[in-house]
Design a protein around this motif. Structure first.
Motif: not given
Ligand SMILES: [Mg+2]
Length: 173
Positions: A1-3, A68-72, A167-169
């Protein structure tokens, strides 16, 4: 996950005009850094860090981003005093449980010196921070109520990040 790092003043909360008022009240001009530090160092941030000053539904937008759980997601906020830091931490913890990291940064230290910026997104209203972030290999996004880009990707609502990154950031072109 992208920060994803989110600034506080001028992004989560509309504190900047209120802080400028405070400087004006004290007859401090924007070029007088020492005086600014003095005023903000003893200013009671509890008087302005309030739900009524939430900027463009930021709390709701951050919840959408978390869902969305796309990012940290983490908050990355400059502070002039430890008291200011405590006020911000308490405020953010009222709205978010333990699913977001909160990092306070001494005003005189670059945000890039507190976290690993490479490949991470920073949403900030201050171009100086965005410039340093980009120079350190990070992805800069400017928050501007008036959508003034100043040469950066720009948004005026945090949930616009979901249209900007997939979704992959990764950036949606
Ligand atoms: Mg800011």
């Amino acid at each position: 996950m992208r920060r994803l790092y989110i600034d506080f003043d001028g992004v989560v909360m509309d504190t900047i005009p209120l802080l400028y008022n405070e400087l004006e009240k004290n007859n401090v001009t924007l070029d007088n850094e020492e005086q600014i530090r003095k005023v903000f160092g003893s200013f009671d941030f509890r008087t302005i860090i309030k739900d009524k000053n939430i900027l463009n539904d930021s709390i709701e937008c951050i919840n959408k981003i978390l869902d969305s759980k796309r990012f940290e997601v983490a908050f990355l906020s400059h502070v002039n005093s430890l008291d200011e830091g405590v006020v911000k931490i308490k405020y953010l913890r009222r709205h978010f449980k333990d699913d977001i990291t909160i990092i306070i940064v001494p005003k005189s230290v670059s945000k890039t010196k507190m976290v690993h910026s490479e490949g991470a997104i920073l949403v900030d209203d201050f171009s100086g921070n965005l410039k340093e972030w980009e120079e350190a290999g990070g992805i800069s996004v400017r928050f501007s109520k008036e959508m003034e880009s100043k040469g950066y990707r720009v948004l005026n609502r945090l949930d616009s990040l979901l249209d900007m990154f997939d979704e992959n950031g990764d950036e949606i072109c």
